[in-house]
Scaffold this active site. Structure first.
Site, PDB file in Angstrom:
ATOM      1  N   LEU A  47      38.578  32.240  40.270  1.00 43.33           N
ATOM      2  CA  LEU A  47      38.261  30.769  40.240  1.00 43.33           C
ATOM      3  C   LEU A  47      37.151  30.591  40.610  1.00 43.33           C
ATOM      4  CD1 LEU A  47      41.477  28.509  41.359  1.00 43.33           C
ATOM      5  CD2 LEU A  47      40.334  28.298  38.973  1.00 43.33           C
ATOM      6  N   ASP A  48      36.009  29.814  39.848  1.00 42.75           N
ATOM      7  CA  ASP A  48      34.721  29.280  40.492  1.00 42.75           C
ATOM      8  C   ASP A  48      34.958  28.945  41.660  1.00 42.75           C
ATOM      9  OD1 ASP A  48      33.761  30.659  38.262  1.00 42.75           O
ATOM     10  OD2 ASP A  48      33.569  28.979  36.891  1.00 42.75           O
ATOM     11  N   PRO A  49      33.549  29.070  42.572  1.00 44.32           N
ATOM     12  CA  PRO A  49      33.806  28.098  43.884  1.00 44.32           C
ATOM     13  C   PRO A  49      33.934  26.571  43.854  1.00 44.32           C
ATOM     14  CG  PRO A  49      32.114  29.879  43.778  1.00 44.32           C
ATOM     15  CD  PRO A  49      32.689  29.790  42.455  1.00 44.32           C
ATOM     16  N   ALA A  51      35.796  25.259  41.336  1.00 43.35           N
ATOM     17  CA  ALA A  51      37.180  24.774  41.044  1.00 43.35           C
ATOM     18  C   ALA A  51      38.187  24.953  42.143  1.00 43.35           C
ATOM     19  CB  ALA A  51      37.489  25.768  39.906  1.00 43.35           C
ATOM     20  N   ARG A 182      34.405  26.378  31.353  1.00 42.60           N
ATOM     21  CA  ARG A 182      32.920  25.880  31.518  1.00 42.60           C
ATOM     22  C   ARG A 182      32.281  26.193  30.021  1.00 42.60           C
ATOM     23  NH1 ARG A 182      29.573  29.603  34.468  1.00 42.60           N
ATOM     24  NH2 ARG A 182      31.542  30.977  34.800  1.00 42.60           N
TER      25      ARG A 182
END
Length: 233
Positions: A47-49, A51, A182
């Site tokens: 998971l992206d930072p 998110a 995204r």
């Protein structure tokens, strides 16, 4: 609990934490509790930072199940800002271009979202962990190099418009492995003849694992100290 033999833990990744940090934090407290110096720990999907949400962490022999979990369907709730883009398609970078939104209506948004249901081709973001000639795409993108990534075939099972406060929309997405929300935001913006970027993302489900079943990593030390943990000899 026997972390060496293998356990599967569910975490709610906090905003600003990397997936790597969640794994490192969990490993540290497991090793502390087990009185060992090392333990195999891995996660089943980055998971992206920026998110938050469901992250599955496997330990010991259960790390062999990581691939199985990666193929589970995922559900997200995404907040998308229409009319502006960023290089990373999210808030990690500043806005680099603005676009008109006056022509966008709720009806147009709902009609456009329907076109993304089913099999779609998606070009991953340049700021992603995809590999280009052995190098990570984000490393090349950060150096200012042009990154050309090939489209990937994905499946979007469902898209639902939850809120429409133009130029902001909130959607629920159920999708397959490898989907970049995204990039989906980018493509929705383009399909609306505008631009778009992601301003918020929550992974609400992975397979049957829901957000309410997940542990808070910040409280993991306290939680693990209350568990019956198998101590290694």
């Amino acid at each position: 609990m026997n972390f060496k033999e293998g356990e599967v833990l569910y975490f709610n990744k906090p905003l600003g934490w990397t997936s790597f940090k969640v794994v490192g934090h969990a490993r540290y407290h497991m090793c502390r509790r087990m009185k060992v110096k090392k333990l195999k720990v891995g996660h089943a999907g980055t998971l992206d930072p920026l998110a938050t949400g469901v992250m599955i962490v496997c330990t010991g022999k259960a790390t062999k199940r990581i691939e199985e979990f990666q193929y589970h369907t995922k559900e997200y709730v995404a907040t998308i800002q229409l009319g502006a883009t960023t290089p990373s398609y999210d808030l990690e970078h500043e806005i680099d271009a603005t676009y008109p939104t006056e022509h966008i209506t709720r009806e147009l948004v709902e009609k456009t979202l329907k076109t993304f249901v089913g099999e779609i081709q998606q070009i991953p973001p340049a700021f992603s962990a995809c590999k280009v000639d052995g190098a990570r795409a984000y490393d090349l993108a950060r150096k200012g190099q042009e990154v050309e990534l090939k489209p990937k075939l994905l499946v979007i099972d469902e898209i639902e418009l939850l809120e429409c406060n133009l130029p902001e929309i909130k959607i629920r997405v159920v999708c397959s492995k490898g989907t970049y929300i995204r990039a989906l935001a980018r493509d929705i913006g383009e399909a609306l003849q505008s631009g778009a970027h992601l301003t918020g993302l929550i992974r609400t489900r992975v397979g049957d694992v829901k957000l309410e079943q997940c542990l808070d990593p910040a409280k993991f030390a306290e939680w693990i100290d209350q568990q019956d943990v198998e101590i290694s000899d």
